[in-house]
Design a protein around this motif. Structure first.
Motif, PDB file in Angstrom:
ATOM      1  N   HIS A   1     -18.596  -9.825  30.332  1.00 57.64           N
ATOM      2  CA  HIS A   1     -17.447  -9.017  29.897  1.00 57.64           C
ATOM      3  C   HIS A   1     -16.349  -9.948  28.976  1.00 57.64           C
ATOM      4  N   LEU A   2     -16.814 -11.334  28.616  1.00 56.97           N
ATOM      5  CA  LEU A   2     -16.087 -12.344  27.775  1.00 56.97           C
ATOM      6  C   LEU A   2     -15.756 -11.679  26.459  1.00 56.97           C
ATOM      7  N   THR A   3     -16.813 -11.147  25.973  1.00 62.01           N
ATOM      8  CA  THR A   3     -16.452 -10.497  24.511  1.00 62.01           C
ATOM      9  C   THR A   3     -17.031  -9.238  24.415  1.00 62.01           C
ATOM     10  N   PRO A   4     -16.621  -8.208  23.603  1.00 64.87           N
ATOM     11  CA  PRO A   4     -16.981  -6.952  23.614  1.00 64.87           C
ATOM     12  C   PRO A   4     -18.466  -6.581  22.682  1.00 64.87           C
ATOM     13  N   VAL A   5     -19.412  -7.503  23.124  1.00 62.33           N
ATOM     14  CA  VAL A   5     -20.778  -7.168  22.502  1.00 62.33           C
ATOM     15  C   VAL A   5     -21.811  -7.204  23.604  1.00 62.33           C
ATOM     16  N   ALA A   6     -23.119  -6.723  23.337  1.00 63.20           N
ATOM     17  CA  ALA A   6     -24.130  -6.522  24.049  1.00 63.20           C
ATOM     18  C   ALA A   6     -25.351  -6.708  23.205  1.00 63.20           C
ATOM     19  N   ALA A   7     -26.306  -7.583  23.765  1.00 60.98           N
ATOM     20  CA  ALA A   7     -27.676  -7.909  23.382  1.00 60.98           C
ATOM     21  C   ALA A   7     -28.749  -7.201  23.893  1.00 60.98           C
ATOM     22  N   VAL A   8     -29.372  -6.840  23.318  1.00 61.05           N
ATOM     23  CA  VAL A   8     -30.944  -6.049  23.496  1.00 61.05           C
ATOM     24  C   VAL A   8     -31.993  -6.975  23.151  1.00 61.05           C
TER      25      VAL A   8
ATOM     26  N   VAL B   1     -28.422  -0.334  12.563  1.00 60.52           N
ATOM     27  CA  VAL B   1     -28.155  -1.340  13.430  1.00 60.52           C
ATOM     28  C   VAL B   1     -26.946  -2.088  12.375  1.00 60.52           C
ATOM     29  N   GLN B   2     -27.181  -2.426  11.449  1.00 59.73           N
ATOM     30  CA  GLN B   2     -26.148  -3.037  10.510  1.00 59.73           C
ATOM     31  C   GLN B   2     -24.968  -2.309  10.047  1.00 59.73           C
ATOM     32  N   GLY B   3     -25.348  -1.062  10.067  1.00 57.52           N
ATOM     33  CA  GLY B   3     -24.301  -0.005   9.620  1.00 57.52           C
ATOM     34  C   GLY B   3     -23.552  -0.099  10.844  1.00 57.52           C
ATOM     35  N   ALA B   4     -23.819  -0.204  12.139  1.00 53.36           N
ATOM     36  CA  ALA B   4     -22.995  -0.071  13.378  1.00 53.36           C
ATOM     37  C   ALA B   4     -22.301  -1.489  13.794  1.00 53.36           C
ATOM     38  N   GLY B   5     -22.495  -2.387  12.886  1.00 52.77           N
ATOM     39  CA  GLY B   5     -21.804  -3.665  12.794  1.00 52.77           C
ATOM     40  C   GLY B   5     -22.867  -4.671  13.697  1.00 52.77           C
ATOM     41  N   GLY B   6     -24.043  -4.576  13.901  1.00 56.92           N
ATOM     42  CA  GLY B   6     -24.917  -5.243  14.674  1.00 56.92           C
ATOM     43  C   GLY B   6     -25.722  -6.152  13.791  1.00 56.92           C
ATOM     44  N   SER B   7     -26.588  -7.015  14.571  1.00 59.73           N
ATOM     45  CA  SER B   7     -27.486  -7.890  13.837  1.00 59.73           C
ATOM     46  C   SER B   7     -28.845  -7.700  14.437  1.00 59.73           C
ATOM     47  N   LEU B   8     -29.853  -7.952  13.941  1.00 61.69           N
ATOM     48  CA  LEU B   8     -31.269  -7.835  14.561  1.00 61.69           C
ATOM     49  C   LEU B   8     -32.356  -8.512  13.787  1.00 61.69           C
ATOM     50  N   ASN B   9     -33.573  -8.691  14.395  1.00 64.05           N
ATOM     51  CA  ASN B   9     -34.742  -9.482  13.787  1.00 64.05           C
ATOM     52  C   ASN B   9     -35.848  -9.358  14.879  1.00 64.05           C
ATOM     53  N   GLY B  10     -37.006 -10.043  14.614  1.00 65.25           N
ATOM     54  CA  GLY B  10     -38.118 -10.032  15.343  1.00 65.25           C
ATOM     55  C   GLY B  10     -38.769 -11.246  15.024  1.00 65.25           C
ATOM     56  N   THR B  11     -39.684 -11.937  16.220  1.00 66.71           N
ATOM     57  CA  THR B  11     -40.393 -12.996  15.768  1.00 66.71           C
ATOM     58  C   THR B  11     -41.672 -12.957  16.598  1.00 66.71           C
ATOM     59  N   THR B  12     -42.637 -13.753  15.987  1.00 67.75           N
ATOM     60  CA  THR B  12     -43.941 -13.927  16.620  1.00 67.75           C
ATOM     61  C   THR B  12     -44.447 -15.195  17.114  1.00 67.75           C
ATOM     62  N   SER B  13     -45.008 -15.564  18.225  1.00 73.01           N
ATOM     63  CA  SER B  13     -45.333 -16.728  18.585  1.00 73.01           C
ATOM     64  C   SER B  13     -46.882 -16.767  19.052  1.00 73.01           C
TER      65      SER B  13
ATOM     66  N   GLU C   1     -31.654  -7.176  18.854  1.00 73.15           N
ATOM     67  CA  GLU C   1     -30.314  -6.562  18.567  1.00 73.15           C
ATOM     68  C   GLU C   1     -29.132  -6.974  19.089  1.00 73.15           C
ATOM     69  N   THR C   2     -28.130  -7.589  18.509  1.00 70.30           N
ATOM     70  CA  THR C   2     -26.916  -7.929  18.892  1.00 70.30           C
ATOM     71  C   THR C   2     -25.811  -6.789  18.560  1.00 70.30           C
ATOM     72  N   MET C   3     -25.102  -6.272  19.311  1.00 72.10           N
ATOM     73  CA  MET C   3     -24.467  -4.954  18.887  1.00 72.10           C
ATOM     74  C   MET C   3     -22.901  -4.938  19.506  1.00 72.10           C
TER      75      MET C   3
ATOM     76  N   GLN D   1     -21.993   0.379  20.781  1.00 75.78           N
ATOM     77  CA  GLN D   1     -23.260   0.876  20.005  1.00 75.78           C
ATOM     78  C   GLN D   1     -24.430   0.403  20.824  1.00 75.78           C
ATOM     79  N   LEU D   2     -24.341   0.028  22.199  1.00 76.41           N
ATOM     80  CA  LEU D   2     -25.640  -0.442  22.971  1.00 76.41           C
ATOM     81  C   LEU D   2     -26.420   0.829  23.025  1.00 76.41           C
ATOM     82  N   GLU D   3     -26.219   1.972  23.210  1.00 73.30           N
ATOM     83  CA  GLU D   3     -26.971   3.080  23.364  1.00 73.30           C
ATOM     84  C   GLU D   3     -27.702   3.431  21.840  1.00 73.30           C
ATOM     85  N   LEU D   4     -27.260   2.968  20.819  1.00 74.73           N
ATOM     86  CA  LEU D   4     -28.285   3.023  19.633  1.00 74.73           C
ATOM     87  C   LEU D   4     -29.175   2.120  19.619  1.00 74.73           C
ATOM     88  N   ALA D   5     -28.971   0.771  19.987  1.00 72.47           N
ATOM     89  CA  ALA D   5     -29.753  -0.255  19.972  1.00 72.47           C
ATOM     90  C   ALA D   5     -31.074   0.215  20.827  1.00 72.47           C
TER      91      ALA D   5
END
Length: 462
Positions: A35-42, A84-96, A104-106, A110-114
């Motif tokens: 709860h340090l900052t009001p963000v959530a990562a999915v 996601v970006q319209g809600a103020g979040g960032s996102l991506n994907g990678t393959t290894s 997504e980091t929101m 806006q967690l429910e949206l992600a």
């Protein structure tokens, strides 16, 4: 309803906690409050990477990473990015080699949206997957290969060294980018079968980290993911076991338009998740981890043989990890002089091991890197997924730093003596061509790009 257990603080976890839950369809869920900052990562990891591909169909895992952003039943085209970006979040994907992930980091509200977006494409991507999206993303991936591998200096070095270190037929012989021929050959039905097999909830781990209400978050996850059916058709990846050493020194000389002569080498090292892998990471950090390292001091500062020298570890869980040596030569310097200096430093390290000061500095450097990852909600979510998918226990992510600090200098020396040897080395030697570069002449160089970004070289991603 999802089943779970209460968070308990692990020794050496720095006060971080995580709870684990599993839905009836097999989806594994990990929650970590912060709860340090009001963000959530999915963060959603699917247990599929290039090691799951078969000959003739390389690059499907990476191609599908792109297709997952091309729309689903309720989100058309680039809508995932736009929402996601319209809600103020960032996102991506990678393959290894070993996984595909989406994140997504929101803002926390806006967690429910992600969660809904990830569930929508997991459950309904096939509704939107058609020839048009397939051709569009096939072209995108082929262009990515041209821009980051084929048409940049040293761009195919990682691909070539991987093919040398892991023999023909081995699941890690090819890199996630895939070949142009295989990308052309992939059909829409190949993509659909790939999705049905691997993009199922029982082949995935979902981590949510940050300013969350666990009970409400679990209710959202159950609502959006709970009705997606599992799939039992996945085959385990082929065995990646290999002898500890290559058994001979492999070498290839390349004459290409590159800015400077270069020596790049790959060494087989212990599998990730082992104490020996941590010892190898410390060894490579002492030898080539930054401007205070032995190789940098010897090659760049003292002898002025090179303008850049680095040694890093690509950790792999299903096969031997790879030690990656990269040296760019100074103007007029021949590669054999660099090789002699490298071998002298490796032999000395194998005999003497690290000094107490080197050991302390290397552990501090790797500790800082680990803590930097765990300090962000996105980095922590990624590591929780990683340990759940590759090692079965997300809690290991919270104690990784402590395990690293427990490794002793003799263990570091032993792994170097056993593995950093000429008979466990695959090397590429680059000789520049083009105007101003005659055979035998040196070249002005810079410690520049290897053709793939840092994420690719450390994790073979994207």
């Amino acid at each position: 309803m999802p089943m779970g257990h209460t968070a308990t603080e692990k020794a050496g976890s720095g006060g971080l906690t995580a709870t684990e839950h599993r839905l009836a369809n097999g989806l594994r869920v990990i929650l970590s409050e912060d709860h340090l900052t009001p963000v959530a990562a999915v963060c959603l990891w699917y247990d599929v990477g290039s090691r799951h591909e078969v000959q003739g169909r390389t690059g499907l895992a990476h191609l599908f990473e792109h297709l997952m952003f091309q729309g689903s039943a309720n989100v058309k085209g680039n809508g995932h990015f736009e929402l996601v970006q319209g809600a103020g979040g960032s996102l991506n994907g990678t393959t290894s080699f070993e996984r595909t992930n989406y994140y997504e980091t929101m803002p926390a509200h806006q967690l429910e949206l992600a969660l809904w977006l990830e569930a929508d494409r997991m459950g309904s991507l096939l509704v939107a997957l058609d020839d048009e999206s397939m051709e569009n993303q096939r072209d995108v991936v082929k262009n990515e290969r041209r821009q980051r591998y084929d048409n940049v200096p040293y761009g195919t070095s990682f691909e070539k060294l991987t093919a040398m270190a892991y023999p023909e037929g081995h699941p890690y012989h090819h890199t996630p980018i895939g070949s142009m021929a295989d990308l052309d050959a992939a059909s829409l039905e190949d993509a659909r079968n790939f999705f049905r097999t691997y993009y199922a909830p029982n082949n995935a781990v979902l981590a949510v980290v940050g300013d969350i209400d666990p009970e409400r978050t679990l209710a959202w996850i159950e609502r959006y993911f709970g009705s997606i059916p599992g799939h039992d058709g996945k085959q385990p990846p082929r065995d990646g076991a290999l002898p500890d050493t290559i058994g001979e020194e492999l070498r290839e000389e390349l004459r290409e338009e590159v800015p400077a002569r270069a020596l790049m080498s790959a060494y087989r090292l212990p599998e990730d998740g082992t104490r020996a892998a941590d010892a190898a990471d410390l060894a490579l950090t002492v030898l080539g981890g930054g401007e205070s390292s032995r190789l940098y001091n010897r090659l760049v500062r003292r002898d002025r043989l090179a303008v850049g020298a680095g040694f890093g570890l690509l950790r792999l869980a299903g096969a031997p990890s790879m030690g990656w040596l990269d040296v760019k030569a100074s103007s007029g310097v021949e590669i054999p002089a660099i090789e002699r200096a490298v071998d002298e430093e490796l032999a000395r390290f194998a005999e003497e091991g690290p000094t107490p000061e080197e050991m302390e500095r290397a552990q501090a450097q790797l500790e800082r890197e680990w803590l930097d990852q765990l300090a962000t909600v996105g980095g922590r979510a990624d590591q929780l997924c990683r340990y759940a998918v590759l090692f079965g226990d997300p809690q290991l992510a919270l104690t990784a730093v402590q395990r690293l600090l427990e490794v002793g200098p003799e263990e570091v020396r032993e792994v170097a003596a056993a593995r950093l040897r000429p008979d466990n080395r695959a090397s590429l030697v680059y000789e520049p061509t083009g105007p101003g570069h005659e055979p035998g002449d040196g070249a002005d160089g810079a410690d520049g790009t290897e053709g793939t970004d840092g994420n690719d070289e450390k994790e073979a991603a994207q």
